[in-house]
Design a protein around this motif. Structure first.
Motif, PDB file in Angstrom:
ATOM      1  N   GLN A 133     -28.829  -6.048  90.727  1.00 27.86           N
ATOM      2  CA  GLN A 133     -28.532  -4.609  90.755  1.00 27.86           C
ATOM      3  C   GLN A 133     -29.798  -3.782  90.576  1.00 27.86           C
ATOM      4  N   VAL A 134     -30.644  -4.230  89.620  1.00 24.73           N
ATOM      5  CA  VAL A 134     -31.892  -3.507  89.352  1.00 24.73           C
ATOM      6  C   VAL A 134     -32.794  -3.605  90.573  1.00 24.73           C
ATOM      7  N   LYS A 135     -32.889  -4.820  91.134  1.00 20.92           N
ATOM      8  CA  LYS A 135     -33.743  -5.010  92.315  1.00 20.92           C
ATOM      9  C   LYS A 135     -33.329  -4.080  93.457  1.00 20.92           C
ATOM     10  N   SER A 136     -32.015  -3.984  93.684  1.00 24.59           N
ATOM     11  CA  SER A 136     -31.569  -3.220  94.853  1.00 24.59           C
ATOM     12  C   SER A 136     -31.659  -1.709  94.622  1.00 24.59           C
ATOM     13  N   LEU A 137     -31.655  -1.281  93.338  1.00 25.28           N
ATOM     14  CA  LEU A 137     -31.698   0.162  93.072  1.00 25.28           C
ATOM     15  C   LEU A 137     -33.106   0.663  92.763  1.00 25.28           C
ATOM     16  N   ALA A 138     -34.038  -0.277  92.609  1.00 24.66           N
ATOM     17  CA  ALA A 138     -35.367   0.108  92.117  1.00 24.66           C
ATOM     18  C   ALA A 138     -36.229   0.787  93.166  1.00 24.66           C
ATOM     19  N   GLY A 139     -35.925   0.630  94.438  1.00 21.90           N
ATOM     20  CA  GLY A 139     -36.798   1.161  95.478  1.00 21.90           C
ATOM     21  C   GLY A 139     -37.928   0.187  95.738  1.00 21.90           C
ATOM     22  N   ASP A 176     -32.950  -4.078  82.563  1.00 18.34           N
ATOM     23  CA  ASP A 176     -31.536  -3.728  82.341  1.00 18.34           C
ATOM     24  C   ASP A 176     -31.402  -2.385  81.615  1.00 18.34           C
ATOM     25  N   ALA A 177     -32.179  -2.217  80.544  1.00 19.18           N
ATOM     26  CA  ALA A 177     -32.071  -0.984  79.752  1.00 19.18           C
ATOM     27  C   ALA A 177     -32.552   0.222  80.560  1.00 19.18           C
ATOM     28  N   GLY A 178     -33.532  -0.002  81.421  1.00 16.87           N
ATOM     29  CA  GLY A 178     -34.030   1.075  82.287  1.00 16.87           C
ATOM     30  C   GLY A 178     -32.930   1.568  83.216  1.00 16.87           C
ATOM     31  N   LEU A 179     -32.153   0.632  83.749  1.00  9.15           N
ATOM     32  CA  LEU A 179     -31.019   1.015  84.599  1.00  9.15           C
ATOM     33  C   LEU A 179     -29.966   1.723  83.751  1.00  9.15           C
ATOM     34  N   PRO A 226     -37.319 -12.322  85.640  1.00  5.67           N
ATOM     35  CA  PRO A 226     -35.859 -12.325  85.524  1.00  5.67           C
ATOM     36  C   PRO A 226     -35.312 -10.897  85.601  1.00  5.67           C
ATOM     37  N   VAL A 227     -34.884 -10.511  86.792  1.00  2.00           N
ATOM     38  CA  VAL A 227     -34.433  -9.134  87.026  1.00  2.00           C
ATOM     39  C   VAL A 227     -33.068  -9.176  87.709  1.00  2.00           C
ATOM     40  N   ALA A 228     -32.125  -8.395  87.196  1.00  2.76           N
ATOM     41  CA  ALA A 228     -30.776  -8.367  87.767  1.00  2.76           C
ATOM     42  C   ALA A 228     -30.825  -7.899  89.222  1.00  2.76           C
TER      43      ALA A 228
END
Ligand SMILES: [Mg+2]
Length: 320
Positions: free
Chosen positions: A242-248, A163-166, A238-240
């Motif tokens: 949003q993070v999954k879809s934006l992470a590549g 989350d904080a990385g995003l 446990p990953v949001a």
């Protein structure tokens, strides 16, 4: 400084609401005097935050005040310690009263929440940086450490990682049009230390650490100190969404290495699994079981198709 150093300390740092009766001599003398409770040990940690290194220059002073204390409280949480006292060394480019007022709001709001009394400080002129030293107490011999994990123990992480990385990418304007933007920026700027979870895990977890540098790096410290290895199941992280879809691709690489989450990673002997899960539910801390400790050294990731990949600080490679 516009306002002399002494006036500055007095005006902003000597009027905290919290007054602990274990502080014999508070802030304002050459040094503070405190008493550690009978049967307890003193737990001490220090962290420095430098503008442009640990937080972006556009970070609000209130968030800086909160985060400077929160990252230190997170270290106490990882030790299973109860927070008590703090000291603050603050270096400011110039004496800006509006900045100081907002900084104090962030700092003391969190300090008061955990009954932490500021017992000393120092202010200097220079590029913006702050060091907070936190002190807490734990019953003798009960502190959680990094070195108790054993083969067969289950590996847990609290909350969500990445989350904080995003949030960082959002404040750096690397991403736009993200849903729940405020939530992720809040996770970066105002982490909530897992104090209650850390306290509840005493005598239950075999090892614990807080995630400041990313799960792979920080779990790596537990594995090294405990002389064991582990397998993590990436599908259990446990990953949001949003993070999954934006992470590549692969999506797990980013949340595994993104820092600044200040969640707890801990290990639990399988016999104590029900107890650990019940205690975390009691304190309202969501946790996920993400893997298992193994005798074979190193950290391996199990992908969705069952394939094992070795995770190292340098990156990821197929496990042979
Ligand atoms: Mg730490």
């Amino acid at each position: 400084m516009g306002l002399g150093e002494f006036n500055l300390i007095e005006r902003y740092f000597e009027h905290q609401a919290v007054r602990r009766d274990d502080v014999a001599t508070p802030i304002g003398d050459d040094a503070a005097v405190v008493s550690v409770a009978d049967g307890c040990e003193l737990v001490v940690s220090v962290d420095t935050l430098i503008e442009g290194v640990h937080f972006p220059p556009q970070t609000s002073p209130q968030a800086i005040g909160h985060k400077a204390l929160a990252v230190n409280l997170s270290d106490l949480a990882a030790m299973g310690a109860k927070p008590a006292w703090a000291t603050l060394a603050l270096t400011l480019p110039h004496s800006d009263e509006a900045w100081l007022e907002a900084f104090c709001r962030g700092f003391f709001q969190l300090a008061d929440q955990y009954q932490v009394q500021l017992i000393g400080g120092d202010t200097c002129r220079g590029p913006l940086s702050l060091s907070v030293q936190i002190m807490g107490q734990v019953a003798s011999g009960e502190a959680l450490t990094r070195c108790g994990a054993a083969a067969g123990d289950l590996i847990y992480v609290s909350g969500q990682i990445g989350d904080a990385g995003l949030g960082l990418r959002l404040v750096q304007r690397q991403l736009q049009g993200v849903r729940d933007e405020d939530y992720f920026i809040q996770r970066l700027n105002c982490p909530a230390p897992r104090i209650e979870a850390g306290l509840a895990l005493r005598g239950v977890a075999s090892a614990a650490i807080d995630i400041s540098d990313g799960l792979v790096a920080d779990l790596g410290h537990i594995l090294k100190k405990s002389a064991v290895g582990a397998v993590l199941d990436v599908e259990a992280l446990p990953v949001a969404e949003q993070v999954k879809s934006l992470a590549g691709e692969p999506w797990w690489q980013w949340p595994l290495s993104a820092g600044d989450d200040y969640e707890l990673c801990f290990t639990v002997p399988s016999a104590r699994q029900p107890q650990a899960e019940a205690l975390m539910a009691q304190v309202g801390c969501e946790i996920s079981c993400i893997g298992v400790v193994e005798p074979l050294r190193g950290l391996r990731l199990r992908l969705a198709d069952g394939q094992l990949i070795e995770a190292t600080r340098q990156g990821y490679r197929h496990f042979v």
